[in-house]
Scaffold this motif. Structure first.
Motif, PDB file in Angstrom:
ATOM      1  N   UNK A  65      13.652 -26.113  32.702  1.00 47.25           N
ATOM      2  CA  UNK A  65      12.668 -26.923  31.989  1.00 47.25           C
ATOM      3  C   UNK A  65      11.590 -27.389  32.946  1.00 47.25           C
ATOM      4  N   UNK A  66      10.475 -27.821  32.376  1.00 46.47           N
ATOM      5  CA  UNK A  66       9.460 -28.611  33.071  1.00 46.47           C
ATOM      6  C   UNK A  66       9.214 -29.833  32.188  1.00 46.47           C
ATOM      7  N   UNK A  67       8.681 -30.896  32.767  1.00 49.54           N
ATOM      8  CA  UNK A  67       8.456 -32.123  31.996  1.00 49.54           C
ATOM      9  C   UNK A  67       7.081 -32.681  32.274  1.00 49.54           C
ATOM     10  N   UNK A  68       6.396 -33.100  31.213  1.00 48.80           N
ATOM     11  CA  UNK A  68       5.096 -33.765  31.308  1.00 48.80           C
ATOM     12  C   UNK A  68       5.264 -35.216  30.890  1.00 48.80           C
ATOM     13  N   UNK A  69       4.624 -36.102  31.644  1.00 50.25           N
ATOM     14  CA  UNK A  69       4.671 -37.532  31.377  1.00 50.25           C
ATOM     15  C   UNK A  69       3.229 -37.983  31.199  1.00 50.25           C
ATOM     16  N   UNK A  70       2.908 -38.451  30.002  1.00 52.18           N
ATOM     17  CA  UNK A  70       1.529 -38.754  29.634  1.00 52.18           C
ATOM     18  C   UNK A  70       1.245 -40.248  29.631  1.00 52.18           C
ATOM     19  N   UNK A  71       0.072 -40.602  30.123  1.00 48.10           N
ATOM     20  CA  UNK A  71      -0.385 -41.985  30.124  1.00 48.10           C
ATOM     21  C   UNK A  71      -0.923 -42.337  28.739  1.00 48.10           C
ATOM     22  N   UNK A  72      -1.112 -43.624  28.480  1.00 46.04           N
ATOM     23  CA  UNK A  72      -1.788 -44.048  27.266  1.00 46.04           C
ATOM     24  C   UNK A  72      -3.229 -43.557  27.343  1.00 46.04           C
ATOM     25  N   UNK A  73      -3.860 -43.165  26.280  1.00 44.90           N
ATOM     26  CA  UNK A  73      -3.517 -43.403  24.886  1.00 44.90           C
ATOM     27  C   UNK A  73      -2.694 -42.285  24.225  1.00 44.90           C
ATOM     28  N   UNK A  74      -2.185 -41.331  24.994  1.00 43.10           N
ATOM     29  CA  UNK A  74      -1.422 -40.235  24.389  1.00 43.10           C
ATOM     30  C   UNK A  74      -0.237 -40.781  23.585  1.00 43.10           C
ATOM     31  N   UNK A  75      -0.056 -40.247  22.383  1.00 43.07           N
ATOM     32  CA  UNK A  75       1.063 -40.672  21.535  1.00 43.07           C
ATOM     33  C   UNK A  75       2.386 -40.102  22.025  1.00 43.07           C
ATOM     34  N   UNK A  76       2.318 -38.949  22.703  1.00 43.55           N
ATOM     35  CA  UNK A  76       3.519 -38.344  23.276  1.00 43.55           C
ATOM     36  C   UNK A  76       3.675 -38.858  24.694  1.00 43.55           C
ATOM     37  N   UNK A  77       4.798 -39.532  24.962  1.00 42.53           N
ATOM     38  CA  UNK A  77       5.057 -40.083  26.291  1.00 42.53           C
ATOM     39  C   UNK A  77       5.642 -39.020  27.215  1.00 42.53           C
ATOM     40  N   UNK A  78       6.652 -38.278  26.712  1.00 41.87           N
ATOM     41  CA  UNK A  78       7.331 -37.249  27.505  1.00 41.87           C
ATOM     42  C   UNK A  78       7.401 -35.974  26.681  1.00 41.87           C
ATOM     43  N   UNK A  79       7.039 -34.870  27.312  1.00 45.87           N
ATOM     44  CA  UNK A  79       7.066 -33.574  26.635  1.00 45.87           C
ATOM     45  C   UNK A  79       7.727 -32.585  27.589  1.00 45.87           C
TER      46      UNK A  79
END
Length: 164
Positions: A65-79
């Motif tokens: 796997x790989x993981x993305x961690x998004x800052x606000x204002x993104x509605x998805x926090x972890x993908x």
């Protein structure tokens, strides 16, 4: 600042998502890359898109796997993308996207995405049984881990602070 091109491909070799990111470091979880708000990403040959929020990506060594961690204002926090283990080059990280995605929204909700695509591509691309097993096992583990384990709780925040 070391730049790394991130290249996701599909099982047939077709170019999928790709973008340039900045190397942030490595820890016990893997290699971390980041991109500020306003960075661009592209799916295949489609027009590039501009990211609304800063993000960091984790590229674990020898994991599926790989993981993305998004800052606000993104509605998805972890993908989390279920992928083959990452091939690490000096200027390019590559992996095969195996369709399944584990998603945690900022509101705490959670879901697994693209299970239908995973089933369809097993047939279309003739995924070997060991690839199917590894992808499913990674998805199953991530389904719990993104809600209960590091680096999905707080470890990523230090890296996200670096790209804000």
């Amino acid at each position: 600042m070391r730049k790394v091109r991130v290249v996701y491909r599909k099982y047939d070799g077709k170019l999928h998502w790709h973008q340039w990111m900045t190397y942030l470091g490595e820890d016990q979880y893997g290699v971390w890359l980041g991109a500020p708000a306003g960075a661009v990403a592209q799916r295949g040959e489609e027009p590039a898109i501009t990211m609304d929020a800063a993000c960091v990506q984790l590229f674990p060594r020898d994991k599926w796997f790989t993981a993305s961690f998004n800052d606000v204002p993104a509605k998805t926090e972890i993908y989390c993308d279920i992928t083959t283990p990452v091939t690490f080059g000096d200027e390019e990280f590559t992996m095969i996207d195996l369709d399944l995605d584990v998603v945690k929204r900022r509101d705490g909700s959670f879901y697994v995405d693209d299970e239908d695509e995973f089933a369809e591509h097993q047939v279309r691309y003739d995924y070997p049984p060991d690839v199917i097993r590894a992808a499913q096992a990674s998805c199953d583990w991530l389904s719990g881990a993104v809600r209960t384990e590091e680096p999905f709780l707080t470890a990523y925040k230090t890296y996200l602070d670096q790209v804000r």
